[in-house]
Design a protein around this motif. Structure first.
Motif, short mmCIF file in Angstrom:
data_model
loop_
_atom_site.label_atom_id
_atom_site.label_comp_id
_atom_site.label_asym_id
_atom_site.label_seq_id
_atom_site.Cartn_x
_atom_site.Cartn_y
_atom_site.Cartn_z
N ASN A 9 1.01 -1.18 -0.11
CA ASN A 9 0.18 -0.31 0.07
C ASN A 9 0.25 1.40 -0.04
OD1 ASN A 9 -1.91 1.93 0.19
ND2 ASN A 9 -3.69 0.73 1.69
N LYS A 10 1.36 1.94 -1.10
CA LYS A 10 2.35 2.78 -1.16
C LYS A 10 1.49 3.90 -0.85
CE LYS A 10 5.39 4.86 -4.72
NZ LYS A 10 5.98 4.80 -5.75
N GLU A 11 0.11 4.11 -1.56
CA GLU A 11 -0.38 5.70 -1.16
C GLU A 11 -0.17 5.64 0.80
OE1 GLU A 11 -4.66 7.67 -2.05
OE2 GLU A 11 -4.60 5.35 -2.78
N LYS A 12 -1.16 5.21 1.44
CA LYS A 12 -0.74 5.12 2.76
C LYS A 12 0.54 5.09 2.81
CE LYS A 12 -5.44 5.55 2.92
NZ LYS A 12 -6.15 6.93 3.74
N MET A 13 1.88 4.22 2.90
CA MET A 13 2.65 4.58 3.69
C MET A 13 3.50 5.56 3.24
SD MET A 13 3.12 2.31 6.41
CE MET A 13 4.56 2.93 6.14
N THR A 14 3.13 6.37 2.22
CA THR A 14 4.06 6.43 1.57
C THR A 14 3.76 8.72 2.17
OG1 THR A 14 4.77 6.09 -0.68
CG2 THR A 14 5.06 9.09 -0.65
N VAL A 54 -1.23 -2.82 5.20
CA VAL A 54 -0.24 -2.55 4.90
C VAL A 54 0.59 -3.28 3.73
CG1 VAL A 54 2.35 -2.47 4.85
CG2 VAL A 54 0.55 -1.13 6.80
N LEU A 55 0.55 -4.67 3.88
CA LEU A 55 0.63 -5.50 2.47
C LEU A 55 -0.48 -7.33 2.45
CD1 LEU A 55 3.37 -6.86 0.93
CD2 LEU A 55 3.85 -8.08 2.55
N PHE A 56 -0.55 -7.20 1.18
CA PHE A 56 -1.66 -8.33 0.36
C PHE A 56 -0.81 -9.28 -0.13
CE2 PHE A 56 -3.55 -4.03 0.05
CZ PHE A 56 -5.52 -4.48 0.85
N CYS A 57 -0.42 -10.14 1.07
CA CYS A 57 0.14 -11.52 0.36
C CYS A 57 -0.03 -11.85 -0.31
CB CYS A 57 0.77 -12.12 1.54
SG CYS A 57 0.90 -11.67 3.12
#
Length: 261
Positions: A151-156, A236-239
């Motif tokens: 989830n790059k948008e949220k973490m950035t 954050v991360l979808f496996c």
């Protein structure tokens, strides 16, 4: 900066086993949390000019210690006022000045995201339930859609107020990704999940299709589960891999290997 010309010395037995090490003004300081003491010496190989003192109450069980020009600084874990930055003017000073720590600073520190965003955790999500309500066996074949990636948008968002020098080779987005990976690998003590995610896709989240085919018995139900890692309320991360079973309750196992120390 390089490590060329470096010399490695062994630690004197009296200087081994410390929880925190820092230096300032020609002295090395070693914090021993379990003993409740700190040791100061001018040479950790010879234990020269050594002294050992009892830790003042506010010096105990902190996360980071450092010193600048005879000012001793440390970060205290979360209290009623959040994470606190404390400054003492001597090793006999319990804690002269106390300040709150800005969220942008916390986000950059190991474990800081668990304070600003919340601890990480893994959860199984039921992305599809397939059922055969008939009295005959049937073949089910369809393409299902699932999210995969980071989830790059949220973490950035955590880097929006950071100023990264042009000489630094890493971009803010890559730095946020690295911090997220580390946060997931930390133990629960630092708000992490203690998992290794290196084999997962750390590309930006996208939807991918996967063709599935089942033989369903009469009145049988099959549940498709996907594991995702969250930071606070945000995924954050979808496996990548799915788990398929006939149990309506989510699986109990963690599908990721533990993080290495």
């Amino acid at each position: 900066m390089t490590d060329s010309g470096a010399v490695v010395y062994s630690l004197h037995p009296n200087c081994q086993g410390g929880d925190h090490y820092f230096s300032d003004s020609g002295h090395f300081y070693i914090i021993f949390q379990e003993k409740g003491t700190f040791r100061m010496t001018t040479n950790m190989n010879q234990d020269t000019n050594a002294q050992e003192h009892t830790l003042p109450p506010n010096w105990k069980n902190n996360l980071y210690y450092w010193a600048v020009q005879d000012h001793f600084n440390f970060l205290k874990p979360v209290s009623d006022w959040g994470v606190e930055f404390c400054c003492a003017f001597s090793f006999q000073d319990n804690c002269a000045d106390v300040y709150s720590v800005h969220p942008d600073v916390l986000n950059f520190l190991p474990g800081g995201l668990s304070v600003t965003k919340g601890p990480t955790f893994g959860i199984w999500e039921n992305i599809k339930t397939i059922k055969n309500d008939s009295n005959t066996q049937l073949t089910w074949e369809k393409k299902i859609t699932k999210k995969v990636g980071y989830n790059k948008e949220k973490m950035t968002q955590i880097t929006h107020n950071w100023k990264i020098a042009a000489s630094v080779s890493i971009e803010s987005g890559e730095l946020a990704k690295l911090i997220a990976k580390l946060q997931l690998s930390f133990s629960a003590e630092y708000g992490g999940s203690h998992v290794n995610t290196e084999n997962e896709s750390w590309n930006e989240t996208t939807e991918v299709g996967e063709l599935l085919k089942f033989e369903l018995k009469p009145n049988e139900r099959v549940y498709l589960w996907q594991y995702k890692l969250c930071l606070g309320e945000e995924p954050v991360l979808f496996c990548r891999d799915l788990t398929i079973d006939d149990e309506p309750n989510p699986p109990t196992e963690v599908p990721l290997p533990p993080a290495q120390p």
